[in-house]
Design a protein around this motif. Structure first.
Motif, mmCIF file in Angstrom:
data_model
loop_
_atom_site.group_PDB
_atom_site.id
_atom_site.type_symbol
_atom_site.label_atom_id
_atom_site.label_comp_id
_atom_site.label_asym_id
_atom_site.label_seq_id
_atom_site.Cartn_x
_atom_site.Cartn_y
_atom_site.Cartn_z
ATOM 1 N N LEU A 29 -5.217 2.680 9.045
ATOM 2 C CA LEU A 29 -5.781 2.028 7.714
ATOM 3 C C LEU A 29 -6.126 1.047 7.325
ATOM 4 O O LEU A 29 -4.595 0.503 8.150
ATOM 5 C CB LEU A 29 -5.385 3.154 6.923
ATOM 6 C CG LEU A 29 -5.373 4.988 7.212
ATOM 7 C CD1 LEU A 29 -3.874 5.767 5.765
ATOM 8 C CD2 LEU A 29 -6.445 5.428 7.103
ATOM 9 N N LEU A 30 -7.187 0.480 7.195
ATOM 10 C CA LEU A 30 -7.134 -1.429 6.440
ATOM 11 C C LEU A 30 -7.414 -0.848 5.102
ATOM 12 O O LEU A 30 -8.199 -0.666 4.285
ATOM 13 C CB LEU A 30 -7.657 -1.396 7.314
ATOM 14 C CG LEU A 30 -7.824 -3.021 6.601
ATOM 15 C CD1 LEU A 30 -6.773 -3.607 7.107
ATOM 16 C CD2 LEU A 30 -9.379 -3.792 7.991
ATOM 17 N N VAL A 31 -6.625 -1.779 3.899
ATOM 18 C CA VAL A 31 -6.818 -0.973 2.974
ATOM 19 C C VAL A 31 -7.256 -2.762 2.189
ATOM 20 O O VAL A 31 -6.352 -3.745 2.812
ATOM 21 C CB VAL A 31 -5.829 -0.627 2.168
ATOM 22 C CG1 VAL A 31 -5.618 -0.868 0.945
ATOM 23 C CG2 VAL A 31 -4.976 0.403 3.274
ATOM 24 N N VAL A 32 -8.662 -2.846 2.249
ATOM 25 C CA VAL A 32 -8.659 -4.495 1.566
ATOM 26 C C VAL A 32 -9.124 -4.795 0.039
ATOM 27 O O VAL A 32 -9.389 -3.731 -0.669
ATOM 28 C CB VAL A 32 -9.975 -4.436 2.329
ATOM 29 C CG1 VAL A 32 -10.434 -5.633 1.273
ATOM 30 C CG2 VAL A 32 -10.071 -4.710 3.259
ATOM 31 N N ARG A 33 -6.874 -5.427 -0.356
ATOM 32 C CA ARG A 33 -7.400 -5.149 -1.801
ATOM 33 C C ARG A 33 -7.603 -6.444 -2.112
ATOM 34 O O ARG A 33 -7.697 -7.360 -1.596
ATOM 35 C CB ARG A 33 -5.804 -5.377 -2.287
ATOM 36 C CG ARG A 33 -4.994 -3.742 -2.251
ATOM 37 C CD ARG A 33 -3.870 -3.449 -2.384
ATOM 38 N NE ARG A 33 -3.232 -2.688 -2.508
ATOM 39 C CZ ARG A 33 -3.298 -1.161 -2.708
ATOM 40 N NH1 ARG A 33 -3.930 -1.536 -3.716
ATOM 41 N NH2 ARG A 33 -2.937 -0.409 -2.484
ATOM 42 N N GLY A 34 -8.655 -6.671 -3.371
ATOM 43 C CA GLY A 34 -9.215 -7.619 -3.516
ATOM 44 C C GLY A 34 -10.348 -8.497 -3.303
ATOM 45 O O GLY A 34 -10.214 -9.703 -2.833
ATOM 46 N N TYR A 35 -10.705 -7.654 -2.849
ATOM 47 C CA TYR A 35 -12.363 -7.709 -1.853
ATOM 48 C C TYR A 35 -13.005 -9.254 -2.293
ATOM 49 O O TYR A 35 -13.478 -9.955 -1.151
ATOM 50 C CB TYR A 35 -13.115 -6.329 -1.854
ATOM 51 C CG TYR A 35 -14.485 -6.722 -1.603
ATOM 52 C CD1 TYR A 35 -14.904 -6.099 -0.219
ATOM 53 C CD2 TYR A 35 -15.363 -6.313 -2.698
ATOM 54 C CE1 TYR A 35 -16.434 -6.899 0.162
ATOM 55 C CE2 TYR A 35 -16.368 -7.127 -2.641
ATOM 56 C CZ TYR A 35 -17.278 -6.865 -1.346
ATOM 57 O OH TYR A 35 -18.293 -7.375 -0.431
ATOM 58 N N SER A 36 -13.616 -9.465 -3.594
ATOM 59 C CA SER A 36 -13.670 -9.991 -4.624
ATOM 60 C C SER A 36 -13.490 -11.525 -3.530
ATOM 61 O O SER A 36 -14.276 -12.531 -3.765
ATOM 62 C CB SER A 36 -14.462 -9.897 -5.725
ATOM 63 O OG SER A 36 -13.213 -9.899 -6.297
ATOM 64 N N ARG A 37 -12.247 -11.625 -3.512
ATOM 65 C CA ARG A 37 -11.732 -13.207 -3.272
ATOM 66 C C ARG A 37 -12.230 -13.150 -1.954
ATOM 67 O O ARG A 37 -11.535 -14.470 -1.416
ATOM 68 C CB ARG A 37 -9.544 -12.742 -4.016
ATOM 69 C CG ARG A 37 -10.139 -13.066 -5.072
ATOM 70 C CD ARG A 37 -8.433 -12.906 -5.377
ATOM 71 N NE ARG A 37 -7.688 -11.920 -5.174
ATOM 72 C CZ ARG A 37 -6.113 -12.204 -5.158
ATOM 73 N NH1 ARG A 37 -5.572 -12.908 -5.548
ATOM 74 N NH2 ARG A 37 -5.946 -11.202 -5.026
ATOM 75 N N THR A 38 -12.435 -12.213 -0.916
ATOM 76 C CA THR A 38 -12.889 -12.461 0.466
ATOM 77 C C THR A 38 -14.154 -12.138 0.808
ATOM 78 O O THR A 38 -14.529 -12.763 1.795
ATOM 79 C CB THR A 38 -12.305 -11.695 1.730
ATOM 80 O OG1 THR A 38 -12.383 -10.059 1.484
ATOM 81 C CG2 THR A 38 -10.870 -11.699 0.986
ATOM 82 N N LYS A 39 -14.655 -11.866 -0.294
ATOM 83 C CA LYS A 39 -16.683 -11.371 0.270
ATOM 84 C C LYS A 39 -17.132 -13.355 -0.055
ATOM 85 O O LYS A 39 -18.795 -13.492 0.585
ATOM 86 C CB LYS A 39 -17.042 -10.815 -0.980
ATOM 87 C CG LYS A 39 -17.020 -11.338 -2.210
ATOM 88 C CD LYS A 39 -18.012 -10.072 -2.591
ATOM 89 C CE LYS A 39 -18.263 -10.723 -3.574
ATOM 90 N NZ LYS A 39 -19.796 -9.699 -4.966
ATOM 91 N N TYR A 40 -17.157 -13.549 -0.373
ATOM 92 C CA TYR A 40 -17.682 -15.872 0.056
ATOM 93 C C TYR A 40 -16.841 -16.234 1.146
ATOM 94 O O TYR A 40 -17.252 -17.466 0.933
ATOM 95 C CB TYR A 40 -17.625 -16.482 -0.934
ATOM 96 C CG TYR A 40 -18.153 -15.364 -2.482
ATOM 97 C CD1 TYR A 40 -19.273 -15.424 -2.287
ATOM 98 C CD2 TYR A 40 -16.889 -14.964 -3.521
ATOM 99 C CE1 TYR A 40 -19.766 -14.703 -3.750
ATOM 100 C CE2 TYR A 40 -18.062 -14.763 -5.034
ATOM 101 C CZ TYR A 40 -19.422 -13.978 -4.511
ATOM 102 O OH TYR A 40 -19.969 -13.355 -5.838
ATOM 103 N N TYR A 41 -16.096 -15.890 1.923
ATOM 104 C CA TYR A 41 -15.591 -16.311 3.206
ATOM 105 C C TYR A 41 -16.697 -16.776 3.978
ATOM 106 O O TYR A 41 -18.386 -16.120 3.900
ATOM 107 C CB TYR A 41 -14.306 -15.599 4.107
ATOM 108 C CG TYR A 41 -12.854 -15.972 3.600
ATOM 109 C CD1 TYR A 41 -13.072 -16.420 2.279
ATOM 110 C CD2 TYR A 41 -12.201 -14.805 4.574
ATOM 111 C CE1 TYR A 41 -11.546 -16.045 2.272
ATOM 112 C CE2 TYR A 41 -10.893 -14.738 3.817
ATOM 113 C CZ TYR A 41 -10.651 -15.430 2.747
ATOM 114 O OH TYR A 41 -9.240 -15.612 2.384
#
Length: 359
Positions: A29-41
């Motif tokens: 399982l891969l849990v992505v928390r704080g997605y909004s902080r990574t989407k502009y990579y």
């Protein structure tokens, strides 16, 4: 499929734990928390899961928040990567990525129907250039509170063409039908304002505690009377009874609206985990641990750690500690005065966390 652990992405930090699976199939399982902080990579930026082992080989999941290449911008990409070195002969694997609630895509038969891909040192990665568009993800049911969970199933493909198809086992369904029909029940339990009937032989075969209670020295006191269950909610006992007959975690009984569903589910799982310890149901205990890993956040980590400590859940404790040691999480906890509460009410958590930083 065997559970091979969980990785939790908090911005660029990755915590979690892995379980070595010697079998030829498993899932991580891969849990992505704080997605909004990574989407502009930038496109091509990758965040890797923790290493996990399935079938004697080392693997990791590669997450590209902005796609693995410029042409995939606006999408999220996921790849499965073989980490073993000097693999010259391609390792034939069948795999799939799905959201954790897409149960139909996680059936072993569904995974084995996929085309095998050859993993080797010269071609270690296979996956999806664009699993889903970002705007579609953010509007989907899989996305909740800036978080989503991906499941990666993988199977070592066989080259043997088996012409005789063995049907899946239905024994759990047959035994559960006994519980639902109430035919042949010979013991009654009273839990709160509800009563439950069950089959004595099934209970004692599944739990040493039930065996001592129903077949032990004190059995005469419960043969003809109703067994009173104290300090347990009826919905928790119902779930425990369902597991005894089906060997699987039942659906969560949550009565609250969607806004509070996550917190209610976490509380239900904590009560169920305590019941598993009470009746020595170790598989259900681990299933509860796995589910509770997904509910760890700044507000819940102290409570979940305390539950894990009380019921000797080493894996769940480790996930809590890995979550807490991330710099971004420590900063958030300090700012929210949660750290003061941990120091005052849960000093043993602080002691183990300090021990983590010492290594």
């Amino acid at each position: 499929m065997s559970f091979a652990g969980v990785s939790i992405i908090n911005y660029s930090d990755v915590t979690g734990y892995s379980i070595e699976v010697s079998a030829a199939s498993g899932y991580h399982l891969l849990v992505v928390r704080g997605y909004s902080r990574t989407k502009y990579y930038a496109s091509g930026t990758v965040i890797r899961s923790r290493l996990f082992k399935v079938g004697g080989h080392r693997w990791c999941i590669q997450y590209f928040p902005e796609g693995n290449a410029a042409e995939c911008a606006g999408s999220v990409s996921f790849f499965l990567a073989l980490l073993d070195e000097n693999v010259t002969e391609p390792l034939k694997m069948q795999y799939d990525f799905s959201f954790v609630d897409e149960l139909e895509k996680q059936d072993p038969a569904y995974i084995r129907a996929n085309e095998p891909h050859g993993f080797s040192s010269s071609h270690p990665c296979w996956g999806y250039d664009g699993l889903i568009k970002r705007d579609a993800l953010e509007k989907s049911k899989h996305f909740n509170k800036d978080c989503f969970t991906i499941r990666c199933d993988l199977v070592i493909a066989t080259t043997v063409d088996i012409s005789i198809k063995v049907p899946p086992s239905t024994i759990h369904q047959h035994i559960n039908d006994l519980l639902l029909s109430k035919e042949g029940t010979d013991v009654t339990f009273s839990v709160g304002s509800e009563t439950f009937v069950a089959h004595r032989c099934v209970l004692v075969a599944r739990s040493t505690v039930f065996k001592a209670q129903l077949f032990g020295p004190m059995k005469e006191g419960v043969v003809a009377s109703v067994v009173q269950i104290q300090d347990m909610e009826a919905k928790v006992f119902r779930a425990l009874l369902s597991f005894v007959y089906t060997d699987s975690l039942p659906d969560t009984e949550v009565d609250m609206g969607e806004g509070k569903k996550g917190g209610e589910e976490a509380l239900w799982l904590q009560h169920l985990l305590a019941a598993t310890d009470r009746y020595d149901l170790q598989r259900l205990k681990v299933l509860c641990e796995e589910k509770l890993c997904k509910h760890i956040d700044v507000k819940s980590v102290k409570t979940i750690f305390t539950i894990a400590e009380r019921h000797n859940c080493c894996g769940l404790k480790e996930v809590c500690l890995e979550f807490l040691k991330a710099p971004a999480i420590l900063k958030e906890i300090t700012a929210a005065d949660v750290f003061d509460d941990i120091i005052r009410t849960c000093p043993f958590l602080l002691k183990e966390l300090i021990g983590k930083f010492a290594f």
